[in-house]
Every structure is written in C-alpha cells, then in structure tokens.
Design a protein around this motif. Sequence first.
Motif, mmCIF file in Angstrom:
data_model
loop_
_atom_site.group_PDB
_atom_site.id
_atom_site.type_symbol
_atom_site.label_atom_id
_atom_site.label_comp_id
_atom_site.label_asym_id
_atom_site.label_seq_id
_atom_site.Cartn_x
_atom_site.Cartn_y
_atom_site.Cartn_z
ATOM 1 N N UNK A 83 0.730 -1.149 0.088
ATOM 2 C CA UNK A 83 -0.490 -0.112 -0.296
ATOM 3 C C UNK A 83 0.940 1.962 0.107
ATOM 4 N N UNK A 84 1.760 1.374 0.869
ATOM 5 C CA UNK A 84 2.768 2.317 0.954
ATOM 6 C C UNK A 84 3.223 2.239 -0.712
ATOM 7 N N UNK A 85 4.173 1.436 -1.277
ATOM 8 C CA UNK A 85 4.243 1.545 -2.050
ATOM 9 C C UNK A 85 3.551 2.082 -3.851
ATOM 10 N N UNK A 86 2.271 1.792 -3.463
ATOM 11 C CA UNK A 86 0.962 1.913 -3.876
ATOM 12 C C UNK A 86 0.663 3.446 -4.569
ATOM 13 N N UNK A 87 0.753 3.887 -3.141
ATOM 14 C CA UNK A 87 1.035 4.865 -2.631
ATOM 15 C C UNK A 87 1.901 6.339 -2.796
ATOM 16 N N UNK A 88 2.898 5.531 -3.314
ATOM 17 C CA UNK A 88 4.157 6.940 -3.799
ATOM 18 C C UNK A 88 3.976 6.660 -5.579
ATOM 19 N N UNK A 89 3.875 5.508 -6.179
ATOM 20 C CA UNK A 89 3.964 5.492 -7.119
ATOM 21 C C UNK A 89 2.288 6.438 -8.283
ATOM 22 N N UNK A 90 1.731 6.095 -7.256
ATOM 23 C CA UNK A 90 0.053 6.881 -7.452
ATOM 24 C C UNK A 90 0.595 8.352 -8.012
#
Length: 389
Positions: free
Chosen positions: A17-24
Amino acid sequence: MNSIIVSAFGAFTALLLVFAISEILAKVTKGWVPSVLVIMILMLVGFSTGLFPKTIIDDAGVSDALFKVACGLLVTHLGTLISRKEMAAQWKTVIISLMGVASIAVICLTLGTALFGFDNAIAAAPPLAGGAIATAMMSSAANEAGKTSAALVAIVCLSLQGLVGYPLTSFCLKKETKRLTKLYRNGEFKATTAASEDKKDEKKRATSTTIILLKLALITLAAYWIDYATKGYIPMYVVCLLLGFAAHELKLVETDALHEASSYGFVMTALMMGLFKTLVSSGTDGIASVVGIAAALVAFATVAMGLMALLASKIFKQSFFMCYAIVLNAFSGFPINMLITTEAININTEEGDERDNITAEIMPKMLVAGFVCVTIVSVLLAGILVRFL
C-alpha cells in the motif's frame, strides 16, 4: 490494527500500500515528487506513530537473505539488457555519461570526505550515480559494517536526488528541444537514426520462469564463489554484471531476463522493501541527523555534473543543455528520463516529421545515458566502494 499488520499477509499488504501510494503520487505529479521520497516519509510516519511494528519487513517475509538474493539476481539481470550496437552508435553519449559519474565520485571522495567523513562520502557516491540497486548494495554493506549513519546517507541521497534532478533535467531538455526545433524549421537539422539491436531478431525460446531464474541464480552463485575465493578483491556484484553480460552475449541467457521470467516486479519489490529496513532502527531522529549531509552531497554532485557537462560540450561540440541532461540521468534513469524527455518534446514540437526527428535525436541519448549511469556504472562503482566500508 497492529495485530492485523503483524501477520505476514497484513505486513506485506501494508508495505505494498505504501509503495502503491508513492507510485500514484509520482505519476500524478509527473515525477516531480520522487516515489522513493514518499516511501521514506510514509515508512517513517508509520514507525514513529506505532502504526507499523518494527518487525513489519521481516513479518512480510523479506529477510536479509532474500534481500541479498534479490540484489544479486537484479544485478545479473542488468547485464542482459546491454546492447553493444546501441552503445557503439551512442559512443559520445556513453563517454559524457561516464564523465558525469566521474565528477560525482570525485566531488564525494574529496569535498564530501573533507566535510562529512569518508564513510558517508563513499556510501553516497554510488546512489548519486544512480539507482536503487547501487543504494541497496551500499546500505547493506554499511549496515553489515555497523555504520548505520552511512547506510542512511545512501538511502536519503536516493530519496532527495529526484527533487533536484527531475526539474533540472526538464529545464535542460526544454532548452534543447527549442534549439533543435528552431534549427529544424530553418532547414538546418535532420536527425540521424541510431543503430540499435532489434529484439525481433532474437529467436524466441520457449523457456520457463524456473529455467530463467535458475540461470540467473547460477551466475549469481558463481559470482559469490569468485568473491569468496578472492576474499572480496573481485567484488561479487561487479562479477554478477559482467557474467550476466557475457552469458547474454553467448545467448545463454535471455534478453531482459527477469521480465522474460515475469519476475522483475516481484524481485524489485522485495529489494525495495529490504532497502528501507534501516529506517526501523533509525527513526525520525536518525534521518534528521543525515538529511543535511545528504542534501549537501546532492548539491555538490549537481554542481560537479554541471561543470563536467560544460567541459563535455566543449570537447564534443554539443550543446551544454544536452550534455547536462545526459549526465543528470544519474539522478533519474529509466523510466523517469523517458517521461521527462517525452514531455519536453511534446511541449515544444509539432506532430509529424518535426517531432519524429527531434525525438530520434534526443531520446536515444537519454535512454543510453540512463542505462550507462544507473544500470552499469553505479553498480560497478558500488561494487568497488563497498570494500572500503
């Protein structure tokens, strides 16, 4: 909530989830907010507020052993990406890129060492030269040597460099595209097509994920044995890169091996998760203590690359802005460099032959420069400097 996260499933999901937020956020801001910086901030917030347990990375199954395996596989994989024809066609770009990385190494090992100490300076040089893999190598070696501060410097440098590199690269490319557009419209410029290896020529082999991973693992193991036999004098990751390249040239390993094995995303995710393990014991106080050092080293490297770009522009009779954009690939690399280049070209050119010609002139240079800085040289530099931590 904590009890949910402590489970292997919860821990892995929380990290993703942390990685996904950063990518978005990186995509929404077109790369102006580096994803690595967002990951670091969210992880620190999670640890400092108690939302994330200190064991979250281990709970997710990303052990130190898995981290090392991921690093070895990725470096070996990088060797399978190298195209000799493209390198030969863009030999000036390769040399300018090497000059840029050399300027980073020199400024870190001289002024950086004098101001911030030898360990911090050498830990910062490979990450500043480009890439998460070089950062992982340096932070891992620093942690094993008990030099947590140096490990943090490497991670924070990786997190901060995009804040400087992305806008500066964009500025340089916009200047260069405007210059080429004016020349093109005056009939004074037409791009020459760079030679490149056509992946279509490569025979498709029906090879399974397991077989490709086995090949990469065998190469990584051979590199480990060489490192062990030479007591570290021939660094493992340098050997991984060289053997990966040799195996690819001999057609023993597929081009872009981890992608062919449908495993690149997972292996890179494991490496990135392991990379931020240092933050667990450091917390906000530890990061605060090295932010100034990392920011100063990023600033020094930016100035050094600018001076080297000026020298390269004189030697190779190319524009300063193109040379500076080339060396600044150390702060971005693929795919950010491609996104910034595409944006600059689209803003300043008209569709059709004009845009095609300017793209053919600039894009190969940026892609090769990113490959040289981030894929090859930063890993080689890290492989050499880890011995001094």
